[in-house]
Design a protein around this motif. Structure first.
Motif, PDB file in Angstrom:
ATOM      1  N   ASN A 260       1.002  -1.134  -0.061  1.00  0.00           N
ATOM      2  CA  ASN A 260       0.037   0.147   0.111  1.00  0.00           C
ATOM      3  C   ASN A 260       0.972   1.267   0.076  1.00  0.00           C
ATOM      4  O   ASN A 260       1.446   1.592   1.026  1.00  0.00           O
ATOM      5  N   MET A 261       0.871   2.077  -1.093  1.00  0.00           N
ATOM      6  CA  MET A 261       1.907   3.080  -1.425  1.00  0.00           C
ATOM      7  C   MET A 261       1.116   4.440  -0.297  1.00  0.00           C
ATOM      8  O   MET A 261       2.126   5.229  -0.238  1.00  0.00           O
ATOM      9  N   GLN A 262       0.044   4.365   0.015  1.00  0.00           N
ATOM     10  CA  GLN A 262      -0.408   5.539   0.695  1.00  0.00           C
ATOM     11  C   GLN A 262       0.408   5.581   2.079  1.00  0.00           C
ATOM     12  O   GLN A 262       0.647   6.459   2.646  1.00  0.00           O
ATOM     13  N   ARG A 263       0.460   4.218   2.690  1.00  0.00           N
ATOM     14  CA  ARG A 263       0.983   4.297   4.099  1.00  0.00           C
ATOM     15  C   ARG A 263       2.562   4.279   4.194  1.00  0.00           C
ATOM     16  O   ARG A 263       3.177   4.639   5.070  1.00  0.00           O
ATOM     17  N   CYS A 264       3.018   4.056   3.051  1.00  0.00           N
ATOM     18  CA  CYS A 264       4.682   3.876   2.912  1.00  0.00           C
ATOM     19  C   CYS A 264       5.502   5.237   3.153  1.00  0.00           C
ATOM     20  O   CYS A 264       5.127   6.284   2.500  1.00  0.00           O
ATOM     21  N   HIS A 265       6.649   5.246   3.667  1.00  0.00           N
ATOM     22  CA  HIS A 265       7.409   6.310   4.079  1.00  0.00           C
ATOM     23  C   HIS A 265       8.795   6.175   3.055  1.00  0.00           C
ATOM     24  O   HIS A 265       9.536   7.184   3.088  1.00  0.00           O
TER      25      HIS A 265
END
Length: 325
Positions: A260-265
């Motif tokens: 999930n790219m939205q949560r990724c830092h």
């Protein structure tokens, strides 16, 4: 590009290309735009890591995998030693309570070498195919293969030596594995002999555990020494055709690691710890096309990236189900 096409490209050694802005969904473009406004400091990242550590066992999947791998291999040892006939044979070919099972790559080598099909081999191959179709092809590598576990420990030693600048990691083109896959198949076909099975550390270690050590273990030790001193995880990354065989099965598997790219830092810890880091190129900032991306079938489903991710951006998913494992 479909999941199957992407997986096949990775399996034969091709690197995924960076998507153009037109290929990204509007919601992905919006998320990346918001991320550019935020400055991720070390303090924020440490805070996220601490919060994740409190809510999540950082070695949960690794520990489950190690226990599963050790138990499966010990079943062969105990069955042979006490003659209980629960599991007979070795990982390359066995019988479970009398039902035939055959490693897919070994079965392929035998079929090419002997050029005819035996009913028990067909039954064993189909059984194992269905099993790993459900569990996710290359799951065999990290959850069953005894060499994988030893190579994982050797990798830890390599990283410690590299940290002290005593060794460097020599990298090779991943397409070498595809070339060797073809060579081993041709050797079996032309010579009538399963050449790969003679040098496969998976089979050597499995038989050594069950029937006792032999001179072939010197070859396994040489491989481990090469991986510690020269090239990290060289056998699994650049040579072993078993990974390709089970990866092909994994293209159809419902069990996958999802990103999930939205949560990724985008801190990159997952790629540092991954045995096949090319499958996680999508975690690099700007590489995602959708909010959720299934990691390709060359992934071994070892769970190390799931354990280490500070934001929970990576998780095990069964296609068609919303809940994470």
């Amino acid at each position: 590009m479909s999941y199957i096409a992407k997986s096949l490209r990775q399996l034969i050694g091709m690197r995924p290309s960076k998507p153009s802005p037109d290929e990204r969904l509007p919601e992905v473009v919006a998320v990346y735009a918001e991320k550019r406004k935020e400055k991720l400091t070390k303090a924020k990242l440490r805070e996220a890591e601490q919060a994740r550590a409190l809510a999540h066992d950082r070695h949960k999947w690794r520990n489950r995998r190690w226990i599963t791998l050790i138990v499966i291999n010990l079943l062969f040892v105990v069955s042979y030693y006490f003659d209980v006939q629960l599991v007979e044979g070795a990982l390359t070919a066995s019988r479970f309570v009398g039902f035939h099972m055959a490693d897919l790559n070994s079965a392929l080598q035998v079929m090419l070498a002997y050029k005819h099909l035996v009913l028990n081999l067909v039954i064993g191959t189909v059984t194992v195919f269905v099993l790993w179709l459900l569990l996710g092809g290359r799951t065999f590598c990290s959850w069953v293969c005894p060499y994988h576990l030893i190579a994982e420990w050797a990798e830890a030693l390599h990283l410690k030596l590299a940290e002290k600048k005593l060794v460097r990691d020599m990298r090779f083109h991943r397409g070498v594995r595809t070339l060797l896959y073809i060579i081993f198949a041709l050797l079996a076909l032309l010579t009538g002999y399963t050449v790969f099975e003679t040098i496969s550390p998976t089979g050597i270690l499995s038989r050594a555990l069950i029937y006792g050590p032999g001179i072939a273990l010197l070859w396994v030790l040489a491989l481990l020494a090469f991986e510690v001193l020269v090239s990290r995880r060289a056998w699994c990354r650049y040579v072993c055709p078993i990974g390709i065989t089970y990866g092909l099965v994994g293209t159809l598997s419902p069990l996958r690691v999802q990103y999930n790219m939205q949560r990724c830092h985008h801190e990159g810890d997952c790629r540092k710890i991954c045995m096949v880091p090319h499958v996680l190129d999508v975690t690099i900032r700007g590489r995602a096309k959708t909010l959720d991306t299934d990691i390709g079938a060359d992934c071994t489903r070892c769970g190390l990236c799931v354990d280490i991710c500070p934001t929970g951006s990576l998780s095990f998913k069964i296609k068609g189900l919303d809940k994470s494992l």
